[in-house]
Design a protein around this motif. Structure first.
Motif, PDB file in Angstrom:
ATOM      1  N   ASP A 277       0.857  -1.160   0.043  1.00 33.65           N
ATOM      2  CA  ASP A 277       0.188   0.071  -0.111  1.00 33.65           C
ATOM      3  C   ASP A 277       0.858   1.279  -0.048  1.00 33.65           C
ATOM      4  OD1 ASP A 277      -3.027  -1.192   0.363  1.00 33.65           O
ATOM      5  OD2 ASP A 277      -1.616  -2.044   2.112  1.00 33.65           O
TER       6      ASP A 277
ATOM      7  N   ASP B  25       0.640   2.259  -8.456  1.00 31.49           N
ATOM      8  CA  ASP B  25      -0.408   3.536  -7.815  1.00 31.49           C
ATOM      9  C   ASP B  25      -0.018   3.437  -6.101  1.00 31.49           C
ATOM     10  OD1 ASP B  25      -1.702   5.887  -7.670  1.00 31.49           O
ATOM     11  OD2 ASP B  25      -3.776   4.970  -7.811  1.00 31.49           O
TER      12      ASP B  25
ATOM     13  N   TYR C 278      -4.485   9.044  -0.020  1.00 32.90           N
ATOM     14  CA  TYR C 278      -4.743   8.154  -1.054  1.00 32.90           C
ATOM     15  C   TYR C 278      -6.130   7.405  -1.011  1.00 32.90           C
ATOM     16  CZ  TYR C 278      -0.268   7.762  -3.938  1.00 32.90           C
ATOM     17  OH  TYR C 278       0.525   8.229  -4.705  1.00 32.90           O
ATOM     18  N   VAL C 279      -6.742   7.517   0.251  1.00 28.64           N
ATOM     19  CA  VAL C 279      -7.959   6.527   0.088  1.00 28.64           C
ATOM     20  C   VAL C 279      -9.144   7.601   0.329  1.00 28.64           C
ATOM     21  CG1 VAL C 279      -6.801   4.521   0.832  1.00 28.64           C
ATOM     22  CG2 VAL C 279      -7.840   6.058   2.473  1.00 28.64           C
TER      23      VAL C 279
ATOM     24  N   SER D  90     -11.879  10.143  -0.222  1.00 34.81           N
ATOM     25  CA  SER D  90     -12.776  10.985  -1.132  1.00 34.81           C
ATOM     26  C   SER D  90     -13.824  11.848  -0.742  1.00 34.81           C
ATOM     27  CB  SER D  90     -13.396   9.990  -1.937  1.00 34.81           C
ATOM     28  OG  SER D  90     -14.189  10.408  -3.215  1.00 34.81           O
TER      29      SER D  90
ATOM     30  N   HIS E  46     -10.811  13.524  -8.576  1.00 44.78           N
ATOM     31  CA  HIS E  46     -10.051  13.330  -7.206  1.00 44.78           C
ATOM     32  C   HIS E  46     -10.041  11.953  -6.595  1.00 44.78           C
ATOM     33  CE1 HIS E  46      -8.514  14.546  -3.283  1.00 44.78           C
ATOM     34  NE2 HIS E  46      -7.980  15.506  -3.961  1.00 44.78           N
ATOM     35  N   GLU E  47     -11.126  11.348  -6.955  1.00 43.55           N
ATOM     36  CA  GLU E  47     -11.474  10.022  -6.462  1.00 43.55           C
ATOM     37  C   GLU E  47     -10.509   9.030  -6.600  1.00 43.55           C
ATOM     38  OE1 GLU E  47     -14.445   8.282  -9.697  1.00 43.55           O
ATOM     39  OE2 GLU E  47     -15.311   8.631  -7.687  1.00 43.55           O
ATOM     40  N   ASN E  48      -9.762   8.897  -7.562  1.00 47.35           N
ATOM     41  CA  ASN E  48      -8.754   8.152  -7.768  1.00 47.35           C
ATOM     42  C   ASN E  48      -7.464   8.679  -8.588  1.00 47.35           C
ATOM     43  OD1 ASN E  48      -9.461   8.721 -10.528  1.00 47.35           O
ATOM     44  ND2 ASN E  48     -10.011   6.751 -11.224  1.00 47.35           N
ATOM     45  N   TYR E  49      -7.105   9.958  -8.299  1.00 45.06           N
ATOM     46  CA  TYR E  49      -6.131  10.689  -8.500  1.00 45.06           C
ATOM     47  C   TYR E  49      -5.705  10.540  -9.999  1.00 45.06           C
ATOM     48  CZ  TYR E  49      -5.713  11.370  -3.542  1.00 45.06           C
ATOM     49  OH  TYR E  49      -5.881  11.638  -2.328  1.00 45.06           O
ATOM     50  N   SER E  50      -6.715  10.581 -11.033  1.00 41.49           N
ATOM     51  CA  SER E  50      -6.669  10.264 -12.569  1.00 41.49           C
ATOM     52  C   SER E  50      -7.043  11.579 -13.264  1.00 41.49           C
ATOM     53  CB  SER E  50      -7.010   9.116 -12.935  1.00 41.49           C
ATOM     54  OG  SER E  50      -8.546   9.131 -12.921  1.00 41.49           O
TER      55      SER E  50
ATOM     56  N   THR F 288      -6.609   7.943 -20.374  1.00 42.74           N
ATOM     57  CA  THR F 288      -6.358   8.042 -18.663  1.00 42.74           C
ATOM     58  C   THR F 288      -5.083   8.125 -18.199  1.00 42.74           C
ATOM     59  OG1 THR F 288      -8.504   7.056 -18.232  1.00 42.74           O
ATOM     60  CG2 THR F 288      -6.884   7.236 -16.630  1.00 42.74           C
TER      61      THR F 288
ATOM     62  N   LYS G 148      -2.517   8.627 -14.821  1.00 42.07           N
ATOM     63  CA  LYS G 148      -2.410   8.489 -13.490  1.00 42.07           C
ATOM     64  C   LYS G 148      -1.071   9.629 -13.063  1.00 42.07           C
ATOM     65  CE  LYS G 148      -5.265   5.546 -11.473  1.00 42.07           C
ATOM     66  NZ  LYS G 148      -5.777   5.538 -10.070  1.00 42.07           N
TER      67      LYS G 148
END
Length: 226
Positions: free
Chosen positions: A47, A72, A119-120, A122, A138-142, A149, A151
């Protein structure tokens, strides 16, 4: 509980960090160099990674680049007090944070928790931002550019998100550090410049409707292209 990859060629440091992280409830995977770390990441997903700069076979900067290209996860680099330049090089490679040796394990745990939380999380005010053909999630930093897509490392994403959410507003370097790195940041303003440079390089070959402009003597702003 999260799994932490700790990479250091000093076995005493590995043991010291592992014992304290395990006391905090973390699952710890040890590696003695960059090649060993990449091998273990393939079979033992982690992680977060804590990476020493000076190592044989593959140093921490090279390892950071490899991790960033494939996984990621947030990365913390460990650097000696007299290796100031390693911090800038580390951020250019894609690290999210750094810690100077010798360090208190409480400080390391604090930084690990902070990065994992970012990172987790949202949060409700972190809604997607659309800039023309770009969607910043923002929810998955993409970032979605048309159907592509991308990252980004955590700090680069948060910097872009801050500027995009407040387009046309000029941020000083100090304001950027306060919003992206928090008030306890121990680095200098050069860190902001490094991240701005990386963002510009990432989008230089892509068709995007905005540019990040330097406001001389003040800071940076994101402007939509005419």
């Amino acid at each position: 509980m999260a799994r932490v990859l700790v990479v250091d060629d000093d076995k005493n440091t590995l043991k010291f960090v592992r014992l304290h992280l395990e006391e905090e409830g973390y699952d710890v995977i040890e590696a003695t160099d960059g090649r060993d770390a990449l091998k273990k990441l393939k079979t033992l997903p982690c992680d977060i990674a804590v990476v020493d700069v000076m190592m044989p076979f593959m140093d921490g900067i090279s390892l950071t680049k490899e991790i960033r290209n494939t996984y990621d996860i947030p990365i913390i680099i460990l650097t000696a007090k007299d290796q100031i330049d390693d911090k800038a090089v580390g951020f250019e490679a894609g690290t999210d944070d750094y810690l100077t040796k010798p360090f208190e394990t409480k400080e390391l745990v604090f930084r690990i928790k902070a990065l994992l939380r970012r990172y987790v999380d949202s949060e409700s005010d972190n809604d997607p931002i659309r800039l023309g053909n770009i969607l910043i999630l923002h929810e998955n930093y993409s970032i979605k550019i048309d159907t592509k897509t991308i990252k980004l490392p955590l700090k680069e994403f948060e910097l872009l998100y801050l500027l995009a959410k407040n387009s046309q507003r000029v941020f000083s370097r100090e304001q950027i550090i306060e919003n992206v790195w928090d008030l306890d940041f121990e680095g200098d303003n050069r860190t902001v410049d490094v991240h701005i440079k990386r963002l510009r390089q990432r989008f230089s070959h892509l068709s995007v409707p905005f540019s990040i402009r330097t406001v001389r003597g003040v800071g940076y702003t994101l402007e939509m292209n005419q």
